[in-house]
Write a protein that holds these residues in place. Structure first.
Motif, PDB file in Angstrom:
ATOM      1  N   HIS A  77       7.967  67.359  54.680  1.00 39.60           N
ATOM      2  CA  HIS A  77       8.761  68.608  54.636  1.00 39.60           C
ATOM      3  C   HIS A  77       8.833  69.075  53.183  1.00 39.60           C
ATOM      4  N   HIS A  79       8.453  72.984  50.687  1.00 41.87           N
ATOM      5  CA  HIS A  79       8.320  74.445  50.712  1.00 41.87           C
ATOM      6  C   HIS A  79       7.351  74.869  49.622  1.00 41.87           C
ATOM      7  N   HIS A 232      14.618  73.828  60.470  1.00 41.19           N
ATOM      8  CA  HIS A 232      15.729  73.107  59.844  1.00 41.19           C
ATOM      9  C   HIS A 232      16.845  72.932  60.871  1.00 41.19           C
ATOM     10  N   HIS A 271      16.317  67.725  57.841  1.00 40.63           N
ATOM     11  CA  HIS A 271      17.699  67.340  57.506  1.00 40.63           C
ATOM     12  C   HIS A 271      18.412  66.619  58.649  1.00 40.63           C
ATOM     13  N   ASP A 322      11.382  67.862  50.445  1.00 40.02           N
ATOM     14  CA  ASP A 322      12.043  69.171  50.547  1.00 40.02           C
ATOM     15  C   ASP A 322      12.114  69.915  49.217  1.00 40.02           C
TER      16      ASP A 322
HETATM   17 ZN    ZN Z   1      13.388  72.718  53.944  1.00 39.48          ZN
END
Ligand code: ZN
Ligand code: GUN
Length: 433
Positions: A77, A79, A232, A271, A322
């Motif tokens: 995960h 971005h 998410h 998460h 993340d």
């Molecule tokens: Zn994220």
């Protein structure tokens, strides 16, 4: 002219199953004088150096002794458009998104910016020993083009998708249910299964998607059941309250994704911190995977992931950086902060289980354990070379280390990109810094 076969020599460690501790010797393989034989990007053999070398006397030998060779790390995960958001001060999730993240992601409408950032993104992954990742791109198809195009140039096994988001964000960052569907579908056709690329259908989260958009995302999942899904879930209390207000009829947060058909065994739920008993039941039933993001959860003050509680229900947890809410590209600090989050809950993370997690464990969570995550014959030759003496503090501590587990724990507790001596992707040395 490069030799068609390469033999990497060094200590080798990989996993057949998840070890609970060092006595769990069936779960892992550690060879002091080991080797990995590579041809055409694939692992042809691995094991004891003398045995493997005898199979290919013509191979080019690259001697990495005394370093430790493992399967390349997998980040489940991250971005891509947040490479210039990482390390932004002072807020928790919703303000952080509005103040820093959304404005930055608008820049990825520009193909030139997307391409430049993609090159930097992959340089960073590789210098940190990460050979596969699952990424959120921006809403713009240009960002996904840059993401998959650069991965293809480097022959990396990368998963990702353009985010679908049609509300609660700036105008430059919105699609519609129809354009989000059409653009995602076109990207699936263009990139899913092309080379090593795989597509993830990516509704960002329930706050930024209308019910109509989640319905279209569910249609895509039904039409492409072999694609991944990523979103998410239950990261932050204000996020959960806002989500519940937007979907008042849903039984809980996860019930929204459930209702729109997004929960497959290939769904990755970033998460998954503040879960209700019913949500945990749904995770166990559907096989959707929670993704633990330790540095992000600490940085945004989001909460403590209950690894043992979910595992106790037979749920497979993935682990990830993340970035850009996460504070490091490296899976080593990710493990060390994960260790601390579990310590706060009196849960234990043995270093062998930790290194299993960022290699085979994440591969299992993705259903890709026959392709990546181990050094087994017939898998893809993504390899990381680790140096536990990389810094003065590490070298000093290593003087007292007597076991493999201690070495691994030093790597995870003190290590970062300086501990990555080399990274191989499909058999090619890739580390540039
Ligand atoms: Zn994220
Ligand atoms: N929830 C929705 N989008 C994001 C994001 O970009 N980062 C994090 N940490 N949580 C999110």
């Amino acid at each position: 002219m490069t030799a068609s076969k390469t033999l990497l020599r060094g200590r080798i460690l990989d996993f057949r199953a998840e070890p609970q501790d060092a006595d769990d010797t069936d779960a892992y393989r550690y060879v002091e004088d080991g080797a990995i034989l590579i041809a055409n990007g694939m692992i042809k053999a691995s094991g004891d150096f003398a045995t493997v070398a005898a199979q290919a006397p013509d191979a080019q030998v690259i001697d990495h002794r005394p370093h430790l060779l493992m399967a390349g790390f997998i980040d489940t995960h991250i971005h891509f458009p947040q490479v210039q958001v990482i390390a932004s001060w002072g807020s928790q999730l919703l303000d952080w998104l509005n103040n820093y993240t959304f404005p930055e992601e608008t820049r990825f409408a520009d193909p030139g910016h997307s391409a430049a950032m993609a090159a930097r993104f992959y340089d960073l992954l590789l210098s940190h020993g990460t050979t596969s990742a699952v990424a959120f791109c921006s809403v713009h198809p240009t960002s996904a083009e840059a993401y998959f195009g650069e991965a293809a140039r480097r022959n990396m096994r990368m998963i990702g998708g353009k985010v679908m988001m049609d509300r609660n964000a700036p105008d430059g960052l919105l699609d519609t249910p129809q354009t989000g569907y059409d653009e995602s579908k076109a990207l699936i056709e263009r990139w899913h299964g092309k080379g090593r690329g795989l597509y993830a259908i990516t509704p960002r989260f329930a706050i930024t998607s209308t019910p109509e958009q989640l319905d279209m995302a569910g249609a895509l999942v039904a039409e492409h059941p072999d694609c991944f899904v990523q979103t998410h879930l239950s990261e932050n209390h204000d996020e959960i309250a806002f989500t519940r207000s937007l979907y008042p009829d849903a039984p809980d947060y996860l019930g929204i994704y459930e209702r729109y058909g997004l929960l497959t065994a290939r769904a990755l739920l970033g998460h998954s911190i503040h879960l209700t008993p019913r949500e945990i039941d749904v995770l166990a039933e559907t096989g959707a995977k929670p993704v633990f993001c330790p540095t992000s959860n600490l940085f945004l003050g989001s909460g403590l992931f209950d690894d043992a509680g979910l595992r106790g229900r037979g749920i497979t947890n993935a682990i990830a950086t993340d970035v850009g809410a996460g504070t490091s590209y490296s899976m080593l600090p990710t493990l060390r902060e994960g260790y601390k989050i579990l310590q706060l809950q009196n849960q234990k993370l043995h270093p062998l289980r930790a290194f299993h997690w960022i290699t085979r464990g994440n591969a299992v969570a993705l259903g890709l354990q026959n392709q990546i995550g181990t050094l087994a014959e017939g898998t893809e030759a993504d390899v990381v070379v680790l140096n536990a003496n990389a810094t003065p503090a590490m070298a000093l501590r290593m003087e007292r280390a007597e076991t493999l587990s201690e070495e691994l724990f030093i790597l995870q507790t003190l290590g970062d990109d300086r501990a990555i001596a080399q990274t191989y992707v499909a058999g090619q040395a890739m580390k540039t810094s």
